[in-house]
Design a protein around this motif. Sequence first.
Motif, mmCIF file in Angstrom:
data_model
loop_
_atom_site.group_PDB
_atom_site.id
_atom_site.type_symbol
_atom_site.label_atom_id
_atom_site.label_comp_id
_atom_site.label_asym_id
_atom_site.label_seq_id
_atom_site.Cartn_x
_atom_site.Cartn_y
_atom_site.Cartn_z
ATOM 1 N N HIS A 7 0.734 3.718 8.789
ATOM 2 C CA HIS A 7 0.506 2.446 8.107
ATOM 3 C C HIS A 7 -0.677 1.755 8.766
ATOM 4 O O HIS A 7 -0.928 1.912 9.955
ATOM 5 N N THR A 8 -1.399 0.987 8.012
ATOM 6 C CA THR A 8 -2.458 0.177 8.580
ATOM 7 C C THR A 8 -1.861 -1.146 9.022
ATOM 8 O O THR A 8 -1.408 -1.937 8.207
ATOM 9 N N ALA A 12 -2.598 -10.572 10.152
ATOM 10 C CA ALA A 12 -3.062 -11.237 8.936
ATOM 11 C C ALA A 12 -3.557 -12.639 9.254
ATOM 12 O O ALA A 12 -2.777 -13.567 9.390
ATOM 13 N N TYR A 15 -4.409 -15.018 4.156
ATOM 14 C CA TYR A 15 -3.790 -14.493 2.949
ATOM 15 C C TYR A 15 -4.541 -15.038 1.743
ATOM 16 O O TYR A 15 -5.282 -16.018 1.835
ATOM 17 N N THR A 18 -2.738 -15.339 -5.238
ATOM 18 C CA THR A 18 -3.386 -14.851 -6.460
ATOM 19 C C THR A 18 -2.956 -15.614 -7.709
ATOM 20 O O THR A 18 -3.481 -15.356 -8.799
ATOM 21 N N CYS A 172 1.362 -5.104 6.956
ATOM 22 C CA CYS A 172 0.515 -4.020 6.492
ATOM 23 C C CYS A 172 0.410 -4.103 4.975
ATOM 24 O O CYS A 172 0.773 -5.116 4.380
ATOM 25 N N ARG A 173 -0.091 -3.049 4.364
ATOM 26 C CA ARG A 173 -0.228 -2.928 2.908
ATOM 27 C C ARG A 173 -1.341 -3.818 2.369
ATOM 28 O O ARG A 173 -2.372 -3.342 1.963
ATOM 29 N N THR A 174 -1.138 -5.141 2.327
ATOM 30 C CA THR A 174 -2.136 -6.018 1.719
ATOM 31 C C THR A 174 -1.941 -7.440 2.223
ATOM 32 O O THR A 174 -0.880 -7.775 2.752
ATOM 33 N N ASN A 175 -2.971 -8.250 2.071
ATOM 34 C CA ASN A 175 -2.829 -9.676 2.379
ATOM 35 C C ASN A 175 -2.852 -10.519 1.111
ATOM 36 O O ASN A 175 -3.028 -11.734 1.157
ATOM 37 N N LEU A 176 -2.676 -9.863 -0.042
ATOM 38 C CA LEU A 176 -2.612 -10.575 -1.318
ATOM 39 C C LEU A 176 -1.181 -11.037 -1.576
ATOM 40 O O LEU A 176 -0.245 -10.233 -1.562
ATOM 41 N N LEU A 190 5.572 -8.226 2.691
ATOM 42 C CA LEU A 190 4.293 -7.611 3.034
ATOM 43 C C LEU A 190 4.352 -6.887 4.375
ATOM 44 O O LEU A 190 3.395 -6.211 4.746
ATOM 45 N N CYS A 192 5.483 -4.152 7.274
ATOM 46 C CA CYS A 192 5.826 -2.736 7.287
ATOM 47 C C CYS A 192 7.066 -2.492 8.144
ATOM 48 O O CYS A 192 7.529 -1.361 8.244
#
Length: 321
Positions: A7-8, A12, A15, A18, A172-176, A190, A192
Amino acid sequence: MMLADNHTIFDALTYILTGIPGTEDSHVWIAIPFCLMYVVTLFGNSLLLFIILTERSLHEPMYLFVSMLATADLLLSTTTVPKMLAVFWFRAGDISFASCVTQMFFIHVSFIAESAILLAMAFDQYIAICDPLRYTIMLTKSVIGKMGLAVVTRSFCFIFPLLFLLKQLKFCRTNLLPHIYCDYMVIARLACDDITVNVWYGVAMAILVIGLDAVLIAVSYGLILRAIFRLPSKAARLKSLHTCSSHFCVILMFYTPAFFSFFAHRFGHIIPAYILNPLANLYVLIPPMLNPIVYGVTTKKILKQVINVFQRWCRRSFPLS
């Protein structure tokens, strides 16, 4: 950035909110009712606070609780709506992790505080109707002040562990964030890491705090209604029911969207996000807007003072020649 367990992992720092997924082209128009509701919320609750604080005849337990509710409403809406409008109108969804956690903290603190204030108001109604001779003895200004302090302390004590649990997660995954404000579970998903503890603490808090408050309010109103229908005079029964009506309406407006939001965020994955997201967030928009309207229209003393304020303003703005 570094790789761990495929995982990345990242800290964060920022953020990006959206907005409402699937409605990006309509955000400008969606923001208009949000803005109007916020204006009504600010005006109504500020006016309510001004009238209660400046009019000595309203320095009674019931109205002091109403002023606490207005304060919580202002905090809840001001914490969320301005950022929503920035997301909708200017696509300014960037928010730092610290700001996001701060927003989440004040949202949940004000929400739990509102629930406790509604419980205190139900207790006030119970004493006024079921034990009126002891009303002035039990609900002194000192007692009300202590109840207000207890409301704030309880809210902080239940929400602080949420912040601690959130700070322990690796993201991880995304900051959206597919949302219009920073919600606890939206942020936690969000991560991991395993968030089982986070989920169950949220469920336990909802049951022990919001659920228990709702049950105690229901019990209070059961006893109140029993006492009302035992009154010998029909006029007395109608007067007592009218006294309780405004508070009962506020309770329904608060808990109905609140429970919907709780279950929607946890079990509403089968519902499209563009439908679920707005409905699940009604509790930060509808109750703060409608509460001052309900109390202003149904409470004679408050309505009288509102009319007096507008009459004085009209005389000053448009003096007779």
